[in-house]
Design a protein around this motif. Structure first.
Motif, PDB file in Angstrom:
ATOM      1  N   GLY A 111       0.874  -1.046  -0.081  1.00 60.49           N
ATOM      2  CA  GLY A 111       0.059   0.012  -0.069  1.00 60.49           C
ATOM      3  C   GLY A 111       0.776   1.106   0.086  1.00 60.49           C
ATOM      4  O   GLY A 111       2.067   1.312   0.596  1.00 60.49           O
ATOM      5  N   LYS A 112       0.252   2.555  -0.504  1.00 59.74           N
ATOM      6  CA  LYS A 112       0.922   3.606  -0.496  1.00 59.74           C
ATOM      7  C   LYS A 112       1.179   4.106   0.813  1.00 59.74           C
ATOM      8  O   LYS A 112       0.579   3.893   1.828  1.00 59.74           O
ATOM      9  N   GLY A 113       2.425   4.592   1.093  1.00 60.67           N
ATOM     10  CA  GLY A 113       2.980   5.046   2.308  1.00 60.67           C
ATOM     11  C   GLY A 113       3.400   4.004   3.256  1.00 60.67           C
ATOM     12  O   GLY A 113       3.585   4.682   4.439  1.00 60.67           O
TER      13      GLY A 113
ATOM     14  N   GLY B 154       4.311   0.156  10.250  1.00 67.37           N
ATOM     15  CA  GLY B 154       5.088  -1.089   9.715  1.00 67.37           C
ATOM     16  C   GLY B 154       4.486  -1.860   8.654  1.00 67.37           C
ATOM     17  O   GLY B 154       3.107  -2.366   8.639  1.00 67.37           O
ATOM     18  N   ARG B 155       5.219  -2.077   7.439  1.00 63.75           N
ATOM     19  CA  ARG B 155       4.845  -3.182   6.566  1.00 63.75           C
ATOM     20  C   ARG B 155       6.208  -3.998   6.288  1.00 63.75           C
ATOM     21  O   ARG B 155       7.252  -3.283   6.391  1.00 63.75           O
TER      22      ARG B 155
ATOM     23  N   CYS C 143      12.876  -3.486  -5.369  1.00 67.77           N
ATOM     24  CA  CYS C 143      12.280  -3.977  -4.036  1.00 67.77           C
ATOM     25  C   CYS C 143      13.327  -3.475  -3.100  1.00 67.77           C
ATOM     26  O   CYS C 143      13.214  -2.596  -2.161  1.00 67.77           O
ATOM     27  N   LYS C 144      14.540  -3.673  -3.433  1.00 67.10           N
ATOM     28  CA  LYS C 144      15.807  -3.161  -2.447  1.00 67.10           C
ATOM     29  C   LYS C 144      15.652  -1.669  -2.453  1.00 67.10           C
ATOM     30  O   LYS C 144      16.010  -0.999  -1.448  1.00 67.10           O
ATOM     31  N   ALA C 145      15.636  -1.039  -3.625  1.00 62.19           N
ATOM     32  CA  ALA C 145      15.547   0.490  -3.697  1.00 62.19           C
ATOM     33  C   ALA C 145      14.508   1.220  -2.973  1.00 62.19           C
ATOM     34  O   ALA C 145      14.617   2.213  -2.458  1.00 62.19           O
ATOM     35  N   ALA C 146      13.268   0.440  -3.047  1.00 58.71           N
ATOM     36  CA  ALA C 146      12.115   1.110  -2.368  1.00 58.71           C
ATOM     37  C   ALA C 146      12.296   0.647  -0.690  1.00 58.71           C
ATOM     38  O   ALA C 146      11.339   1.247   0.046  1.00 58.71           O
ATOM     39  N   ALA C 147      12.998   0.012  -0.345  1.00 58.60           N
ATOM     40  CA  ALA C 147      13.119  -0.503   1.142  1.00 58.60           C
ATOM     41  C   ALA C 147      13.638   0.605   2.170  1.00 58.60           C
ATOM     42  O   ALA C 147      14.592   1.344   1.616  1.00 58.60           O
TER      43      ALA C 147
END
Length: 153
Positions: free
Chosen positions: A65-67, A96-97, A110-114
């Motif tokens: 989800g966004k945010g 937390g997600r 995925c790594k960049a978004a973490a």
């Protein structure tokens, strides 16, 4: 707060399903835990693993989800003790997600978004076991933060 585990693969053996479900049902309503399964790409002798991992990564990110806070599970991530993970959980309680990758690793996107990366171990673990390890670890640290008797030192 709601925790999500986004995992690649959906055909788990019964004992993995049972172990995961046992801990999943222990979480209280105010700390919901949800498993989202992304279908694993077809792997074969001539499979383009790079493209498969990228597609799985796109699907994983689309499920977030966004945010939401994204925490990858990756060997080069931070290794926390149980107490340190409990402190992290306290910090994550507002947003937390979690996100986890496929058997060949995480897509670069995925790594960049973490925002953070969590290393469960420097060992290579069977991907299905990681589900049980994560849900039990998060249940244990929830029990620490709420003084629930599950965790005993």
């Amino acid at each position: 707060m709601k925790l999500q585990l986004i995992a690649v693969g959906s055909k788990m053996v019964d004992w993995i399903q049972a172990g995961f479900q046992d801990y999943l049902h222990r979480f209280p309503k105010d700390m919901a835990f949800e498993l989202i399964e992304i279908p694993a790409g077809k792997r074969g002798k001539n499979a383009d693993l790079k493209r498969i991992i990228e597609k799985e990564g796109e699907q994983m990110l689309a499920a977030v989800g966004k945010g939401n806070r994204i925490i990858t599970l990756d060997i080069p991530g931070t290794s926390w003790t149980t107490r340190q993970l409990a402190e992290q959980l306290d910090q994550w309680k507002q947003d937390g997600r979690n996100i986890i990758g496929g058997p060949e690793g995480l897509a670069p996107a995925c790594k960049a978004a973490a925002e953070q990366s969590w290393s469960l171990s420097s060992l290579t673990m069977p991907h299905p076991l990681v589900r049980i390890f994560v849900v039990e670890s998060l249940y244990r640290v929830w029990s620490i933060t709420t003084n629930h008797p599950y965790h005993r030192e």
